[in-house]
Design a protein around this motif. Structure first.
Motif, PDB file in Angstrom:
ATOM      1  N   VAL A 110       0.830  -1.216   0.000  1.00 16.53           N
ATOM      2  CA  VAL A 110       0.000   0.000   0.000  1.00 16.53           C
ATOM      3  C   VAL A 110       0.858   1.257   0.000  1.00 16.53           C
ATOM      4  N   ASN A 111       2.182   1.093   0.087  1.00 17.71           N
ATOM      5  CA  ASN A 111       3.083   2.240   0.011  1.00 17.71           C
ATOM      6  C   ASN A 111       4.419   1.783  -0.564  1.00 17.71           C
ATOM      7  N   ILE A 112       5.282   2.734  -0.873  1.00 17.97           N
ATOM      8  CA  ILE A 112       6.566   2.414  -1.501  1.00 17.97           C
ATOM      9  C   ILE A 112       7.441   1.591  -0.565  1.00 17.97           C
ATOM     10  N   ALA A 113       7.365   1.858   0.751  1.00 21.21           N
ATOM     11  CA  ALA A 113       8.182   1.109   1.701  1.00 21.21           C
ATOM     12  C   ALA A 113       7.879  -0.385   1.629  1.00 21.21           C
ATOM     13  N   MET A 114       6.592  -0.752   1.556  1.00 19.31           N
ATOM     14  CA  MET A 114       6.232  -2.162   1.436  1.00 19.31           C
ATOM     15  C   MET A 114       6.749  -2.755   0.129  1.00 19.31           C
ATOM     16  N   LEU A 115       6.683  -1.969  -0.931  1.00 20.55           N
ATOM     17  CA  LEU A 115       7.209  -2.434  -2.211  1.00 20.55           C
ATOM     18  C   LEU A 115       8.697  -2.754  -2.107  1.00 20.55           C
ATOM     19  N   ILE A 116       9.459  -1.824  -1.513  1.00 23.27           N
ATOM     20  CA  ILE A 116      10.911  -1.996  -1.450  1.00 23.27           C
ATOM     21  C   ILE A 116      11.278  -3.174  -0.546  1.00 23.27           C
ATOM     22  N   ILE A 117      10.601  -3.314   0.607  1.00 21.94           N
ATOM     23  CA  ILE A 117      10.878  -4.442   1.501  1.00 21.94           C
ATOM     24  C   ILE A 117      10.563  -5.767   0.806  1.00 21.94           C
ATOM     25  N   GLY A 118       9.441  -5.793   0.089  1.00 26.96           N
ATOM     26  CA  GLY A 118       9.103  -6.988  -0.679  1.00 26.96           C
ATOM     27  C   GLY A 118      10.160  -7.312  -1.721  1.00 26.96           C
ATOM     28  N   ARG A 119      10.665  -6.272  -2.383  1.00 29.97           N
ATOM     29  CA  ARG A 119      11.712  -6.474  -3.387  1.00 29.97           C
ATOM     30  C   ARG A 119      12.992  -7.013  -2.742  1.00 29.97           C
ATOM     31  N   ILE A 120      13.292  -6.533  -1.536  1.00 26.70           N
ATOM     32  CA  ILE A 120      14.486  -7.020  -0.844  1.00 26.70           C
ATOM     33  C   ILE A 120      14.366  -8.511  -0.542  1.00 26.70           C
ATOM     34  N   LEU A 121      13.184  -8.941  -0.079  1.00 27.36           N
ATOM     35  CA  LEU A 121      12.975 -10.365   0.178  1.00 27.36           C
ATOM     36  C   LEU A 121      13.078 -11.184  -1.113  1.00 27.36           C
ATOM     37  N   LEU A 122      12.529 -10.655  -2.198  1.00 28.75           N
ATOM     38  CA  LEU A 122      12.684 -11.317  -3.495  1.00 28.75           C
ATOM     39  C   LEU A 122      14.163 -11.419  -3.859  1.00 28.75           C
ATOM     40  N   GLY A 123      14.915 -10.354  -3.576  1.00 27.48           N
ATOM     41  CA  GLY A 123      16.342 -10.347  -3.887  1.00 27.48           C
ATOM     42  C   GLY A 123      17.113 -11.391  -3.111  1.00 27.48           C
ATOM     43  N   VAL A 124      16.758 -11.570  -1.840  1.00 24.05           N
ATOM     44  CA  VAL A 124      17.402 -12.614  -1.044  1.00 24.05           C
ATOM     45  C   VAL A 124      17.112 -13.984  -1.664  1.00 24.05           C
ATOM     46  N   GLY A 125      15.874 -14.190  -2.094  1.00 26.76           N
ATOM     47  CA  GLY A 125      15.522 -15.446  -2.740  1.00 26.76           C
ATOM     48  C   GLY A 125      16.321 -15.691  -4.000  1.00 26.76           C
ATOM     49  N   ILE A 126      16.474 -14.658  -4.811  1.00 28.59           N
ATOM     50  CA  ILE A 126      17.239 -14.796  -6.057  1.00 28.59           C
ATOM     51  C   ILE A 126      18.722 -14.972  -5.765  1.00 28.59           C
ATOM     52  N   GLY A 127      19.241 -14.281  -4.733  1.00 28.63           N
ATOM     53  CA  GLY A 127      20.639 -14.448  -4.358  1.00 28.63           C
ATOM     54  C   GLY A 127      20.963 -15.889  -3.992  1.00 28.63           C
ATOM     55  N   PHE A 128      20.099 -16.512  -3.181  1.00 27.51           N
ATOM     56  CA  PHE A 128      20.313 -17.908  -2.789  1.00 27.51           C
ATOM     57  C   PHE A 128      20.102 -18.849  -3.978  1.00 27.51           C
ATOM     58  N   GLY A 129      19.043 -18.611  -4.741  1.00 32.54           N
ATOM     59  CA  GLY A 129      18.751 -19.499  -5.869  1.00 32.54           C
ATOM     60  C   GLY A 129      19.811 -19.444  -6.949  1.00 32.54           C
TER      61      GLY A 129
END
Length: 511
Positions: A134-153
């Motif tokens: 619902v805001n940019i902060a949630m978007l960025i935090i979500g992207r960071i979690l996606l990034g951790v997933g891609i880093g490990f994968g």
């Protein structure tokens, strides 16, 4: 040929004694592991499409939306120039860059399978958070979690596939990662094309559907065998032998298992694998695999086209729906390129694909630059014929990249590191790759705004540089067993003067 000299693989240690059959167990393991590429690919495809959707822009980036509406039917290099908008994309890659070092520890301590499972969980959580943002902060935090997933994968999957595959088909098997990446991009573009018509929450569906490949990878990963190389490295010799026999479909694995034990003994003697990468005997792997290839893979400009294909086509004067449709064509070309590479890379070799496709990519970049210099950026609608010509050029470029730097940028680094530095080396590969991915993502639109058509000439010049790098410094690795690739450096015209003749365990048999 410069850079290509090496002894026949059959004369290297025990390679000619290796035996294998293709089993259903092996096929299952490779398909499940390769799903890691779909996480990377889906995000590559979906993020560019979402950032071109009006509903998404109105909610989070209203200034960009207003600027876009002012130039709706005109060409304009600068209509999407917003550092916050590009941060939405690149924050994922900065997060992946950092997390890959944690992935290295997990991969070495608990195996490749452990990193794959961690990556799936993190990617799932990021997708949920982005869909609910619902805001940019949630978007960025979500992207960071996606990034951790891609880093490990991305750290674990190429290693897993290279270690599971028999030497003679390692190129094709490893490129399952690139194929699923390409399919992820293609599917994401189809989804974007449909959800763009769902107002006002279609973008949430696009982002939320990233949970599907993450779920598949996690469930499949629970039943995934660990690689024999990793099991031996962890001291689990009996289990390693059992898995090796099962994936090779034969009990005649004495020669290959002996090579794994030799590599493992060397690996256990190394207490600081990252420091070991800096040693002189590992200089070729550091320069080529850890630094050169992953950096150059991004400096082709390919990921910029994938990130922003919808944006590029809108800037060319296409409508929003037409731009997403055009992106489907480019991602389709990427899938075709991956299939071509899978079919022939173990026949013609890595160098041939790098060099042939490099010439084609240079031509396409120069042609795009000349066309844009003559016809684009004047504040006028782009002629339909010119637009179609540009789409064809971009598709040809993607097809060339899809059979060369795309798959080989992951294949070659994953097969050239010795076991003692393989996990650490792959972490550096992913780190460098994601650093340049994030850098290009953050800088491309502002560079397009200021350099205009010159940005494509810059990429063309970089492709000339990287093709020369491959020609002179990379030996051919096709069909060479993964634990014997280090022997190639000892007969290479340049690297033999650096690594010496007896720097690593094992001597090169002469014929």
């Amino acid at each position: 040929m410069a850079g290509g000299a090496f002894e026949d693989p059959g004369t290297l240690k025990r390679a000619h004694l290796y035996e294998y059959r293709i089993t259903s167990y092996f096929i299952y393991a490779c398909i499940v592991a390769a799903l890691g590429g779909s996480l990377f690919g889906y995000d590559l495809g979906v993020s560019g499409g979402v950032t071109s959707m009006d509903d998404f822009l109105k909610e989070f980036f209203p200034k960009v939306y207003r600027r876009k509406q002012q130039h709706l039917n005109e060409t304009d290099y600068c209509k999407y120039d917003s550092q916050i908008l590009t941060l939405f994309t690149s924050s994922l890659y900065f997060a992946g860059l950092i997390s890959t070092f944690g992935a290295s520890y997990v991969s070495r301590k608990w195996g490749r399978r452990g990193s794959i499972l961690v990556g799936a969980i993190s990617f799932f959580l990021g997708a949920v958070l982005n869909a609910a943002a619902v805001n940019i902060a949630m978007l960025i935090i979500g992207r960071i979690l996606l990034g951790v997933g891609i880093g490990f994968g991305n750290q674990a999957v190429p290693l897993y596939l290279s270690e599971m595959a028999p030497a003679k088909i390692r190129g094709a098997i490893n490129q399952l990662f690139q194929l699923t990446t390409c399919l992820g991009i293609l599917i994401a573009n189809f989804i974007n094309y449909g959800t763009e018509k769902i107002h006002p929450w279609g973008w949430r569906l696009s982002l939320g559907l990233a949970t599907v490949p993450a779920t598949l990878m996690f469930i499949g990963g629970l039943f995934l065998p660990e690689t024999p190389n990793s099991l031996v490295e962890q001291g689990k010799l009996e289990e390693g032998r059992r898995v090796l026999e099962k994936v090779r479909g034969t009990t005649k694995v004495d020669a290959e298992f002996a090579d794994l034990i030799d590599a493992s003994n060397a690996a256990r003697a190394v207490k600081h694998p990252f420091r070991n990468l800096l040693e002189k005997r590992n200089r070729p792997q550091l320069v080529i695999g850890a630094l050169g290839i992953p950096a150059f893979q991004q400096l082709t400009g390919m990921n910029s086209i994938l990130f922003y294909a919808p944006v590029i086509f809108q800037s060319l004067g296409f409508g929003s729906g037409a731009s997403l449709y055009s992106s489907i064509f480019t991602s389709g070309a990427l899938v075709v390129g991956a299939l071509i590479s899978m079919a022939f890379v173990d026949k013609f070799g890595r160098r041939a694909f790098f060099l042939e496709a490099g010439c084609e990519m240079i031509f396409c970049m120069v042609a795009v630059a000349i066309t844009l210099a003559l016809k684009f950026g004047q504040g006028e609608a782009l002629p339909k014929g010119i637009g179609i010509f540009l789409v064809i050029l971009i598709c040809l470029f993607v097809l060339a990249y899809g059979r060369s730097w795309g798959p080989l940028g992951w294949l070659v680094p994953s097969e050239i590191f010795p076991l003692e530095t393989r996990s650490a080396g792959q972490s550096v590969v992913v780190c460098v790759n994601l650093f340049f991915t994030a850098l290009i993502a953050q800088c491309f639109l502002v560079s397009l705004c200021h350099l205009r058509y010159g940005i494509f000439l810059l990429f063309g010049g970089l492709i000339i540089t990287m093709s020369s790098f491959i020609f002179f410094l990379l030996p051919e690795t096709k069909q060479v067993p993964i634990e014997e690739v280090y022997l190639l450096w000892k007969t290479h015209w340049f690297w033999k003067n650096i690594v010496g003749e007896t720097d690593q365990t094992g001597d090169l048999d002469r014929t």
